[in-house]
Design a protein around this motif. Sequence first.
Motif, PDB file in Angstrom:
ATOM      1  N   TRP A  81       0.885  -1.165   0.106  1.00 36.72           N
ATOM      2  CA  TRP A  81       0.060  -0.022  -0.076  1.00 36.72           C
ATOM      3  C   TRP A  81       0.827   1.098  -0.209  1.00 36.72           C
ATOM      4  N   SER A  82       0.625   2.272  -0.725  1.00 34.54           N
ATOM      5  CA  SER A  82       1.288   3.418  -0.783  1.00 34.54           C
ATOM      6  C   SER A  82       0.412   4.483  -0.357  1.00 34.54           C
ATOM      7  N   CYS A  83       1.073   5.282   0.539  1.00 33.81           N
ATOM      8  CA  CYS A  83       0.520   6.669   0.888  1.00 33.81           C
ATOM      9  C   CYS A  83       0.411   7.701  -0.266  1.00 33.81           C
ATOM     10  N   SER A  84      -0.768   8.325  -0.270  1.00 30.22           N
ATOM     11  CA  SER A  84      -1.090   9.366  -1.426  1.00 30.22           C
ATOM     12  C   SER A  84      -0.480  10.548  -0.914  1.00 30.22           C
ATOM     13  N   ASN A  85       0.064  10.647   0.349  1.00 27.67           N
ATOM     14  CA  ASN A  85       0.728  12.215   0.640  1.00 27.67           C
ATOM     15  C   ASN A  85       2.028  12.275   0.651  1.00 27.67           C
TER      16      ASN A  85
END
Length: 795
Positions: A32-36
Amino acid sequence: MTQRERLTEQLDKGTLECLVCCDRVKQFDQVWSCSNCYHVLHLRCIRKWAMSSMVEGKWRCPACQNTNEAIPTEYRCMCGAVRAPEYQRGAAGAHTCGRACRRARACPHPCTLLCHPGPCPPCQATVVKQCGCGAESRSILCSSKLPQVCGRTCGRTLECGVHTCAKDCHEGPCDTCTETVEQVCFCPAAKSRSVPCTAETGGVSSWECGDACGRVLACGAHVCRAKCHAPPCPACQLLPKHVKTCPCGNTQLAKDSRKSCTDPIPLCGNICAKPLNCGPAGDKHFCKLNCHEGPCPECPDKTVLQCLCGHSSREVPCADLPAMYNNVMCQKKCNKKLSCGRHRCRTLCCAATSHRCGVVCGRTLSCQTHRCEEFCHTGHCAPCPRVSFEELTCECGAEVILPPVRCGTRPPACSAPCIRERPCKHPPHHSCHSGDCPPCVVLTTKRCHGDHEERKTIPCSQEEFSCGLPCGKPLPCGKHTCIKTCHKGPCDTGKCTQPCMEKRPSCGHPCAAPCHVAAGTSCPSTAPCRRPVRATCPCNRRHAERACADNARDLAKMMSALAATKMSEGGSVDLSDVQRPGNMLKTLECDDECRVEARTRQLALALQIRNPDVSAKLAPRYSEHVRATAAREPAFANQIHDKLTELVQLAKKSKQKTRAHSFPSMNWQKRQFIHELCEHFGCESVAYDAEPNRNVVATADREKSWLPAMSVLEVLAREAGKRRVPGPVLRAPPAASPAAPAPSHSTQHAVTKSTGGWATLTSTNAWAARSQPKPQPAAAPPAEKIDYFDNPPDN
C-alpha cells in the motif's frame, strides 16, 4: 536521487523496509502506498495499523501522520489503475502495471511516465495563462509556479460591486473594499450611519433603524405603529371595513355600528378569552378580563416547568416564562459515563444526549517525550504526530535513517566500534551507541579501602572496594580499633562505645562497660559483673546460668557460713579449697535427686557393681514432643525404641566402630521424634532426600552410645501410676544338683528402693546376659521360692 528513483530501486531489489514491521518489502508482497508522502508499506501491516489506531473514524499514516478514513483492503499498482498487478522480472518495475501512469494530478494533463512509485514529475505541457488583471495572455509551462502579472493597475471590480481595485496587477482575489457608505433611515427621524462598503451595503443609501415608523396614515387620524420601513405605510387597521368583530373577536358587529376609524369599537361584555403568550403548547392560559381594547395584560397564573433533565419540576410565574425557559435546573448530578469510558459526567441537571469528555488526555505517547493533546478517549492514543524532516544518524554517522522521521524513533543500530575516548585510556569493547558509555570492565590491580590487601581482578570503573575484613585502624581512645568492615573514608571520631576489655580484679571478667577511660589508666568502680556463668551443685548434677555477681554473693555467704562453722567447732579456718576456681562455681544446693544418685552410687561401689548401660540419670527427661508422640502412637514409639536398642547393641558387639540404620520415609513429626530419641541413645541422626521421600539415618558409636534407663513409654506409665507385675524369679534349692548348678553372684539382681524412684543395679555380666540369649537347661530344677516385686526392673 529523487524519492521516485530511490523507491523504484529499493522496490526492484527488495531492500525497502516496512515502517510497521521493519521487515523488507519483497517483490511479491502486497503493498500500500500513501497518497501524501508516497511511503510504501505491507498491506497487511497497514491494515493492522489502521484498525488498531482508529480514533473517531480516522487513522494516521505512520510516516507523515496524514489522516485517512478508509481502511486499505485492495492491492493495486502504484497508479491505482490495475488491481493485484503481477510481478514479471525485467518486464516492469515491482508493484507497477507497466502502463502509462493514470494517477490524478492537479492539472488536466496526464503523467508522461509509466506506472511508478513516488510523486509524479512536474507537468511539462504548455498552456496559455492570463495575468492577474486579465489584460495580457502568455504561454507558460503548466507546472510553473511563477506569478503572472503585467505591472498595470488591477482595476477589477471589488466585492462590493461599486469600487475598483487600486493595487498593481496581482494573482488571486482582490482585497475587501475599505470605503464607507452613508445611510439614512426611512422614518421621519432620518437617522444616519456610516457602514463599511460591502456586497450588502454597496450602493444602498437607506436603512431600517428598528424604531416605530410614526408617519401619519392616510386616514389622517392615526399614525403607523410598524417598525421603520420604506414607504408607503399600510392602510389604517381601524377602518370599518377592517374591523368586523368586537376586540375579543367573539361577537360580530353590525354594519352601521361604525362610520369612521375614529369611532369606538363596541364591546360585547363577555370574557376576552384570548390566548396569552404563556404556558406550554396545548395548555396555554387565556385572558380573564372582559372584552377590552388594546393588548391583554400579563398572565397572573403560574406554569409548571420541568427541569432540563426532566427529573423534577416547579411552578414559575407566567410573567417570568420567557426568561425561565431552558433555565429551570435541579440539583441532581448526571453520573453518566462520558465518551472516554473513564470519567463520569458530574454536571447538574444535564440534558445532553451525547456526553463527550472535555478533559485533555495527557497520557505519554509512544515517543516517551510528548503527551496526548486530544480529548480523553478510549483505546490507545494515536502515534505522536510530530515528524522530523532531518536525517537521523547513529553516533558515528555510519548508519542513517532518511526523513521523514517519526518522533521517538531511536537512532539506527550500528555495529561499528564506539569512537569515544575513555578517561582511563582503555580501548572500548562495545559497539557504537547513543547515550553514556557503559562502565569500563578492564581488570586492574587496586587496593581496598583500608589498605589491607591488593586484588588484580577489580574492574577499571570501580574506584575502590572493600575486602570484607575488619578495618583495624586505632580509635582516638587508644584502647580499641575500628571493628567496622573495611570502609571508605575516616573512621568514627566520636566517643568510643566498644566494651572495655580491662579485667575486673574480683572475678577476672572484662569490665564490659562502654569505653570510659583513656589508655594507661585503670577502670573506675563499676556496676556488679553481670556476665553469665555456669553454676553447679557440689555433685555437678544441677546446673544453671547465673550472673557472676549473684554467684559471688552466694559464694561469699557460703564462705562466711563455713568460716562460722569452723570457728564454732574450734578448728582453723582454711578456705583454700573453697576458693579454687573450679569450686567457686559450685554455689547451687543439691536436691533430693542428687542425694538419691549419691546413695545409689555409694551402694554400687559397696557391692562392686558396674553397668555401662545405666545412664547417670535414672529417669531420662524426654521432651514434650516425644511424650506427645509416644502417647498418641505407642506402637510407633515402641518400634523406634526397640530398633535403636538393637542398633546400640549391634554397635557394642561389632568390630566396626559405628553401625547405622536407615528408617523408612515419614512425615516431619515422626522424623523429629526419631531425632530427639536418638539423643537419649547417644546416636547421631541425619535426614536425607527431599519431601516426600525424606528419611532419617541413625548411627550408633561403639564407645559413645548407650541405652537409656527407661523408655518413654515406661516413663509415661510410671507418671500415670500404672505398675507392671514382673515375672517370677526362680531361686535354686540349697543342695544343687550337678546338672543344675546354683546361680552365681553374677546372675542375681539386687533391687534397691530409695526416695525419688526405683533404681536397678545389675552385675558385671549383665551386659553379656542382655546381649546374648540365655541357654536353656535340660531339666529345670524345682522352684523353691517365687518373689514378686512391687515394680518391674527399670532396665
